[in-house]
Scaffold this motif. Structure first.
Motif, PDB file in Angstrom:
ATOM      1  N   LYS A 193     -29.010 108.349  39.426  1.00  0.00           N
ATOM      2  CA  LYS A 193     -28.067 108.242  40.530  1.00  0.00           C
ATOM      3  C   LYS A 193     -28.124 109.472  41.424  1.00  0.00           C
ATOM      4  CE  LYS A 193     -24.856 105.294  37.971  1.00  0.00           C
ATOM      5  NZ  LYS A 193     -23.472 105.131  37.459  1.00  0.00           N
ATOM      6  N   GLU A 194     -28.650 110.579  40.892  1.00  0.00           N
ATOM      7  CA  GLU A 194     -28.695 111.810  41.681  1.00  0.00           C
ATOM      8  C   GLU A 194     -29.730 111.785  42.790  1.00  0.00           C
ATOM      9  OE1 GLU A 194     -29.071 111.588  38.409  1.00  0.00           O
ATOM     10  OE2 GLU A 194     -27.978 113.137  37.312  1.00  0.00           O
ATOM     11  N   LYS A 195     -30.673 110.811  42.714  1.00  0.00           N
ATOM     12  CA  LYS A 195     -31.746 110.707  43.701  1.00  0.00           C
ATOM     13  C   LYS A 195     -32.512 112.029  43.823  1.00  0.00           C
ATOM     14  CE  LYS A 195     -29.454 107.076  46.374  1.00  0.00           C
ATOM     15  NZ  LYS A 195     -28.972 106.622  47.711  1.00  0.00           N
ATOM     16  N   LYS A 196     -33.026 112.467  42.682  1.00  0.00           N
ATOM     17  CA  LYS A 196     -33.744 113.737  42.642  1.00  0.00           C
ATOM     18  C   LYS A 196     -35.252 113.577  42.764  1.00  0.00           C
ATOM     19  CE  LYS A 196     -30.248 116.283  40.028  1.00  0.00           C
ATOM     20  NZ  LYS A 196     -29.965 117.090  38.813  1.00  0.00           N
ATOM     21  N   GLY A 197     -35.682 112.382  43.147  1.00  0.00           N
ATOM     22  CA  GLY A 197     -37.108 112.202  43.384  1.00  0.00           C
ATOM     23  C   GLY A 197     -37.807 111.285  42.412  1.00  0.00           C
ATOM     24  N   ASP A 198     -37.140 110.803  41.399  1.00  0.00           N
ATOM     25  CA  ASP A 198     -37.781 109.856  40.492  1.00  0.00           C
ATOM     26  C   ASP A 198     -37.938 108.511  41.184  1.00  0.00           C
ATOM     27  OD1 ASP A 198     -34.941 109.795  40.404  1.00  0.00           O
ATOM     28  OD2 ASP A 198     -35.027 108.480  38.640  1.00  0.00           O
ATOM     29  N   SER A 199     -38.984 107.771  40.849  1.00  0.00           N
ATOM     30  CA  SER A 199     -39.261 106.497  41.502  1.00  0.00           C
ATOM     31  C   SER A 199     -40.211 105.674  40.649  1.00  0.00           C
ATOM     32  CB  SER A 199     -39.875 106.708  42.891  1.00  0.00           C
ATOM     33  OG  SER A 199     -41.135 107.352  42.782  1.00  0.00           O
ATOM     34  N   ILE A 200     -40.213 104.368  40.911  1.00  0.00           N
ATOM     35  CA  ILE A 200     -41.148 103.442  40.269  1.00  0.00           C
ATOM     36  C   ILE A 200     -41.614 102.460  41.342  1.00  0.00           C
ATOM     37  CG2 ILE A 200     -41.454 101.647  38.527  1.00  0.00           C
ATOM     38  CD1 ILE A 200     -39.307 102.983  36.856  1.00  0.00           C
ATOM     39  N   GLY A 201     -42.911 102.327  41.525  1.00  0.00           N
ATOM     40  CA  GLY A 201     -43.416 101.397  42.527  1.00  0.00           C
ATOM     41  C   GLY A 201     -44.927 101.444  42.630  1.00  0.00           C
ATOM     42  N   VAL A 202     -45.460 100.479  43.361  1.00  0.00           N
ATOM     43  CA  VAL A 202     -46.908 100.388  43.551  1.00  0.00           C
ATOM     44  C   VAL A 202     -47.399 101.556  44.399  1.00  0.00           C
ATOM     45  CG1 VAL A 202     -48.728  99.027  44.684  1.00  0.00           C
ATOM     46  CG2 VAL A 202     -47.004  97.899  43.248  1.00  0.00           C
ATOM     47  N   THR A 203     -48.580 102.035  44.046  1.00  0.00           N
ATOM     48  CA  THR A 203     -49.200 103.113  44.806  1.00  0.00           C
ATOM     49  C   THR A 203     -50.705 102.889  44.878  1.00  0.00           C
ATOM     50  OG1 THR A 203     -49.554 105.508  44.893  1.00  0.00           O
ATOM     51  CG2 THR A 203     -49.456 104.519  42.725  1.00  0.00           C
ATOM     52  N   GLY A 204     -51.316 103.446  45.897  1.00  0.00           N
ATOM     53  CA  GLY A 204     -52.763 103.447  46.013  1.00  0.00           C
ATOM     54  C   GLY A 204     -53.380 104.750  45.564  1.00  0.00           C
ATOM     55  N   GLU A 205     -52.607 105.620  44.895  1.00  0.00           N
ATOM     56  CA  GLU A 205     -53.097 106.925  44.475  1.00  0.00           C
ATOM     57  C   GLU A 205     -54.100 106.831  43.333  1.00  0.00           C
ATOM     58  OE1 GLU A 205     -49.655 109.122  43.434  1.00  0.00           O
ATOM     59  OE2 GLU A 205     -48.869 109.251  45.481  1.00  0.00           O
ATOM     60  N   ALA A 206     -53.968 105.811  42.480  1.00  0.00           N
ATOM     61  CA  ALA A 206     -54.840 105.718  41.307  1.00  0.00           C
ATOM     62  C   ALA A 206     -54.908 104.271  40.853  1.00  0.00           C
ATOM     63  CB  ALA A 206     -54.311 106.605  40.186  1.00  0.00           C
ATOM     64  N   SER A 207     -55.999 103.913  40.186  1.00  0.00           N
ATOM     65  CA  SER A 207     -56.123 102.592  39.557  1.00  0.00           C
ATOM     66  C   SER A 207     -57.085 102.694  38.394  1.00  0.00           C
ATOM     67  CB  SER A 207     -56.614 101.543  40.556  1.00  0.00           C
ATOM     68  OG  SER A 207     -57.935 101.833  40.967  1.00  0.00           O
ATOM     69  N   SER A 208     -56.961 101.755  37.472  1.00  0.00           N
ATOM     70  CA  SER A 208     -57.768 101.803  36.258  1.00  0.00           C
ATOM     71  C   SER A 208     -59.198 101.341  36.529  1.00  0.00           C
ATOM     72  CB  SER A 208     -57.145 100.928  35.178  1.00  0.00           C
ATOM     73  OG  SER A 208     -57.986 100.870  34.051  1.00  0.00           O
ATOM     74  N   PRO A 209     -60.188 102.090  36.040  1.00  0.00           N
ATOM     75  CA  PRO A 209     -61.584 101.642  36.173  1.00  0.00           C
ATOM     76  C   PRO A 209     -62.037 100.745  35.027  1.00  0.00           C
ATOM     77  CG  PRO A 209     -61.543 103.838  35.246  1.00  0.00           C
ATOM     78  CD  PRO A 209     -60.108 103.447  35.473  1.00  0.00           C
ATOM     79  N   ILE A 210     -61.158 100.526  34.035  1.00  0.00           N
ATOM     80  CA  ILE A 210     -61.549  99.714  32.881  1.00  0.00           C
ATOM     81  C   ILE A 210     -61.544  98.247  33.291  1.00  0.00           C
ATOM     82  CG2 ILE A 210     -61.040  99.141  30.485  1.00  0.00           C
ATOM     83  CD1 ILE A 210     -59.445 101.734  30.300  1.00  0.00           C
ATOM     84  N   PRO A 211     -62.664  97.523  33.136  1.00  0.00           N
ATOM     85  CA  PRO A 211     -62.709  96.116  33.571  1.00  0.00           C
ATOM     86  C   PRO A 211     -61.706  95.281  32.789  1.00  0.00           C
ATOM     87  CG  PRO A 211     -64.903  96.958  33.129  1.00  0.00           C
ATOM     88  CD  PRO A 211     -63.946  97.971  32.598  1.00  0.00           C
ATOM     89  N   PRO A 212     -61.004  94.387  33.481  1.00  0.00           N
ATOM     90  CA  PRO A 212     -60.071  93.504  32.763  1.00  0.00           C
ATOM     91  C   PRO A 212     -60.818  92.627  31.778  1.00  0.00           C
ATOM     92  CG  PRO A 212     -59.638  93.479  35.110  1.00  0.00           C
ATOM     93  CD  PRO A 212     -60.945  94.185  34.926  1.00  0.00           C
ATOM     94  N   GLU A 213     -60.104  92.208  30.741  1.00  0.00           N
ATOM     95  CA  GLU A 213     -60.683  91.312  29.753  1.00  0.00           C
ATOM     96  C   GLU A 213     -59.606  90.396  29.210  1.00  0.00           C
ATOM     97  OE1 GLU A 213     -61.583  93.338  25.967  1.00  0.00           O
ATOM     98  OE2 GLU A 213     -60.923  95.162  26.983  1.00  0.00           O
ATOM     99  N   GLY A 214     -59.978  89.248  28.803  1.00  0.00           N
ATOM    100  CA  GLY A 214     -59.070  88.309  28.198  1.00  0.00           C
ATOM    101  C   GLY A 214     -58.045  87.759  29.117  1.00  0.00           C
ATOM    102  N   GLY A 215     -57.467  87.421  29.871  1.00  0.00           N
ATOM    103  CA  GLY A 215     -56.601  87.061  30.922  1.00  0.00           C
ATOM    104  C   GLY A 215     -57.328  86.760  32.194  1.00  0.00           C
ATOM    105  N   ALA A 216     -56.639  86.861  33.267  1.00  0.00           N
ATOM    106  CA  ALA A 216     -57.213  86.550  34.563  1.00  0.00           C
ATOM    107  C   ALA A 216     -58.146  87.666  34.973  1.00  0.00           C
ATOM    108  CB  ALA A 216     -56.090  86.395  35.593  1.00  0.00           C
ATOM    109  N   ALA A 217     -58.984  87.375  35.952  1.00  0.00           N
ATOM    110  CA  ALA A 217     -59.832  88.412  36.500  1.00  0.00           C
ATOM    111  C   ALA A 217     -58.960  89.491  37.109  1.00  0.00           C
ATOM    112  CB  ALA A 217     -60.760  87.818  37.544  1.00  0.00           C
TER     113      ALA A 217
END
Length: 898
Positions: free
Chosen positions: A716-740
């Protein structure tokens, strides 16, 4: 032939007598009306057999006061707002084809078609049931005109979604020129909205619609049901039809149908009759058929009960308007509406059927204010069946802001929402919906597992002096929840329910959400499938008195009281105060058909319940019905209910009257609506197994949280914490078992960022929560993670207490399992991605995890211990606990049952 006989008037036949004029179908209706207006009033217009076509509503006003339109003796008279379609030819592919002519100098376009009086099915997919959405779509898929437009991002929550690849392949069958006319119909709990298809995005399997913005997609209805209508490729089943904008009409015949010999009709008139400012107008023995409704460019949807929809026949600011022995059928909207300032009017012994929306409406849905109130309207002895064919959220009889009305002896059946809806005021407060009487109606086969939060009889708001008596309510089925017999919602106050027979409902026979001083006495409630009595919101006021009722149920499959102690305790002291301050239950007869009384609600036995002062004078006993299995609820003379003061009533009175010269035929017509496969056909359309298909976040807008049901707990203090999509990083591990990893050939460049901050209270914020609805059995959770310097976090699957289920943590390059971190999993340095694939069966006491490193190395860790008390997985979470300015990322997220 039965219907024709029933619509015959007993009035005198031609030649015309004094005060009468005799007319035939060879005269246009405007000329007939003009002739009647020239006559001294009162005057009777005797209409001879035949069809009287109209292309616009018959508009009656003050100058028409005193006109009585009736059929000649023995004559079938139809006022028809439709036109015949001829010139059919059979094509090589088996379809029949016709060219639709122009109407009013433009191509005739319609959304309803009748073949030999049967409503044909507009080409739809799927032919039965629903398709399902998979997720919402964001501005990364359908960009707005301005980058970062928050209003557009919000709008997409209401109008854009993604699907599975097989479902999206169906959309790709739609031709570009058909796009704007494709209709997408989406149920939203208790209302159903209609949208136009606007745009497709094949890379993301995404759909953009244009239509109402009242309900967010996949929020209240997480299974995301929808079906589509009106494109050529959907014409794939017998009985379906399709009309192109060019005027080509195609029909797929049922076995044996020959359209060159059939009577094919479609509507042209937007309304059939409009009465405003008149007195003493009567219709006797007249059929009104074929009313047009075409969806406008903005789609259609309203908050409840299709209440913004009009009617084929509407009456305003008039009195003594009567419809006797009439028929209203084949409509696009409601059949009949006594709307603003209507008094002393009626519809009696009439057949209202095959309706696009509902049956009869009384009163407006806004408080009348300074205007006069609609009052003293009677709806008696009518058959109101087979409704909601375009608007499934419509009502059989809908009484809004009106008083002193009577709804009696009607047969109301085969609707997808509520049988009778009354009151139309949310919460406590002043209303005009007083002294209405709902008596001896037969309300049956309602819901069909299509909508939720509905019932046989449904009331809203203060309704002083209203009586609901002698009704037979049965076979009520909802989709996710609801399907009550008698339902007092949102401040319902001052109603009396007595002598009602209610049985075989999806939920309780009686449910009060919240209200004040309602009386439920001398009723029979039997076989609610989930529970028998429901009280949702405890209040300090006396909510209801429940006395002298007979309650019968199967305790092996259903509860007696819905809910927990919270619902049934005194509101101030939660079980320790005076029970009479909350509700009163007394002198009821309870019969669990197994003979053994279960708990009243969790933790309260029958004896403990009685010690609190509940159910004074009530007994547990077999009521001795004549034949419970066959639903014969007549009591034998030795019934113990009689000793309690229960007063039997004539159960045969419910429904249309069987007395009088045509009574037996009338009731026989009502009983034609029989549904022998109700139990199977009314089951809710099955939801797909709960899952979150592979989420790569490639098509998510930055800052969003595009996972259905996901929530972010932030400080509630709004001290900079957040959760959301970003383009800063993504996993290089190829997906497996589920959708592409992505529907696009390019790799994903996005992930979910969970950003911590120093000085947060509590220190375990922020938290990313998922709320799965797994069926019992094994589950699987898979995700990729990467931690930046200083990060510390844990992942947990919870179903009860903290730390009971699967739990792993990352700190200082160490990945470990269990709260004590006594099962080392891997040393994974800052900045390296890794994959977690967890499987577990709740209640087994162990779980398994496979770790995949960024270089492809895999390690398996079976049989990690957890508590056997962990028996369900209803919360999956990631919690940042470093209490520092740092970040970790989640990508390639997938949850499913196995």
């Amino acid at each position: 032939m039965i219907l024709r006989c029933l619509l015959v008037s007993t009035c005198l036949s031609v030649p015309a007598l004094a005060g009468e004029i005799s007319v035939s179908p060879d005269r246009p209706f405007p000329a007939i009306l003009e002739a009647a207006r020239k006559e001294p009033k009162p005057v009777t217009v005797v209409m001879h057999a035949g069809t009287y076509p109209i292309s616009e509503a018959i508009a009656l006003g003050a100058e028409d006061s005193g006109i009585h339109f009736r059929n000649a003796e023995g004559a079938e008279v139809v006022i028809d707002g439709g036109r015949k379609i001829t010139g059919w030819t059979k094509q090589a592919d088996g379809l029949w084809r016709a060219e639709v002519p122009e109407v009013r100098e433009e191509k005739w376009y319609f959304q309803q078609l009748w073949i030999n009086g049967r409503r044909a099915t507009r080409a739809r997919t799927p032919n039965k049931g629903f398709l399902h959405m998979e997720d919402r779509a964001t501005s990364a898929i359908f960009p707005g005109e301005k980058p970062g437009d928050e209003k557009w991002e919000t709008a997409l929550k209401y109008q854009a979604f993604t699907t599975s690849a097989p479902t999206f392949a169906i959309f790709q069958q739609i031709k570009p020129e058909e796009t704007g006319d494709v209709e997408i119909i989406i149920p939203h709990t208790w209302d159903v909205h209609h949208y136009h298809l606007k745009q497709l995005n094949p890379a993301a399997n995404a759909v953009l619609m244009h239509g109402p913005r009242m309900r967010e997609l996949l929020t209240n209805e997480p299974d995301g049901r929808f079906h589509m209508e009106n494109y050529r490729a959907a014409l794939d089943a017998p009985g379906e039809w399709f009309l192109s904008r060019s005027g080509e009409l195609l029909y797929s015949p049922l076995p044996g149908e020959d359209l060159s010999k059939a009577e094919v009709s479609a509507p042209v008139s937007q309304k059939l009759v409009s009465i405003d400012g008149a007195k003493d107008i009567r219709f006797t023995g007249i059929s009104f058929r074929h009313q047009q409704w075409v969806m406008g460019p903005d789609g259609y949807g309203d908050p409840q009960a299709a209440h913004m929809m009009g009617a084929a026949v509407e009456v305003d600011r008039s009195e003594n308007i009567h419809f006797d022995n009439c028929e209203i059928s084949h409509t696009g909207s409601y059949a009949l509406w006594f709307r603003h300032d209507v008094g002393h009017s009626s519809v009696k012994h009439s057949h209202l059927h095959d309706l696009g929306a509902g049956g009869v409406r009384i009163g407006p849905t806004t408080q009348p204010g300074a205007t006069k109130t609609t009052a003293f309207v009677t709806v008696d002895n009518n058959i109101i069946q087979h409704a909601g064919r375009i608007f499934p959220d419509a009502i059989g009889v809908f009484v809004g802001h009106a008083s002193d009305c009577e709804v009696t002896h009607n047969d109301i059946g085969d609707l997808y929402y509520t049988g009778i809806s009354a009151g139309w005021h949310w919460g406590y407060g002043e209303t005009v919906a007083h002294r209405n009487r709902y008596e001896n109606n037969h309300i049956h086969h309602i819901g069909w597992g299509y909508t939720s939060d509905m019932g046989g009889f449904y009331n809203l708001g203060t309704s002083l002096g209203t009586v609901v008596r002698g009704n037979h309510v049965h076979d009520i089925s909802s989709h996710r929840y609801g399907g009550w017999g008698l339902y007092t919602d949102e401040g319902s106050t001052g109603l009396v329910f007595e002598n009602n027979l209610v049985h075989d409902t999806r939920e309780s026979g009686f449910h009060q959400h919240y209200g004040y001083y309602n009386i439920i006495r001398n009723n029979i409630f039997a076989f609610g499938k989930n529970a028998q009595i429901q009280r949702s919101r405890p209040e300090k006021r006396l909510s209801f008195i429940y006395e002298n009722n007979i309650i019968v149920w199967n305790p092996d499959t259903a509860k007696l009281l819905h809910g927990t102690k919270y619902n049934w305790a005194d509101v101030e002291n939660r079980g320790h105060g005076d029970p009479k301050t909350a509700y009163i239950m007394r002198k009821n007869l309870y019969w669990p058909v197994t003979g053994k009384m279960p708990e009243m609600t969790e933790g309260w036995s029958w004896d403990e319940w009685r010690k609190q002062g509940r159910d004074s004078g009530s007994v547990i006993a077999d009521p001795h019905f004549i034949d419970l299995a066959k639903r014969d609820f007549h009591l034998k003379p030795d019934s113990p209910a009689l000793k309690l003061g229960f007063k039997p009533w004539d159960l045969s009175l419910a429904g249309v009257r069987s007395d009088g010269p045509r009574g037996k035929a009338w009731r026989k017509l009502a009983e034609k609506a029989d549904f022998p496969n109700w139990e199977e056909d009314s089951k809710p359309w099955p939801s797909p197994p709960w899952s979150i298909p592979m989420k790569t976040f490639e098509f998510a807008a930055d800052g969003t949280l595009p996972v259905i049901g996901a929530t972010a707990d932030l400080s509630k203090e709004k001290k900079g914490d957040s959760i959301g999509v970003t383009g800063e990083a993504s996993s290089p591990i190829p997906p497996e078992g589920g959708a592409a990893k992505s529907a696009s050939p390019a790799p994903s460049k996005k992930s979910i960022r969970i950003k911590d901050a120093p000085g947060l209270t509590p220190a375990w914020l922020p938290v990313l929560n998922l709320h799965p609805k797994f069926a019992p059995g094994p589950i699987r959770v898979s995700f990729d993670a990467m931690s930046q310097t200083g990060a510390e976090w844990f992942f947990e699957v919870r179903g009860g207490e903290f730390g009971a289920g699967p739990y792993l943590s990352w700190k200082d390059g160490k990945l470990a399992a269990t709260t004590a971190r006594n099962v080392p999993l891997a040393d994974i340095p800052t900045g390296e991605w890794f994959r977690v694939r967890m499987t577990a069966t709740p209640g087994s006491g162990t779980w398994n995890v496979e770790i995949t490193r960024q270089d492809g190395t895999k390690t398996n860790h079976p049989d990690i211990p957890c508590k056997t008390e962990w028996t369900k997985a209803n919360l999956v979470l990631w919690s940042a606990i470093s209490n520092a300015d740092t970040v970790f990322h989640i990508d390639n997220l997938e949850l499913s049952g196995e």
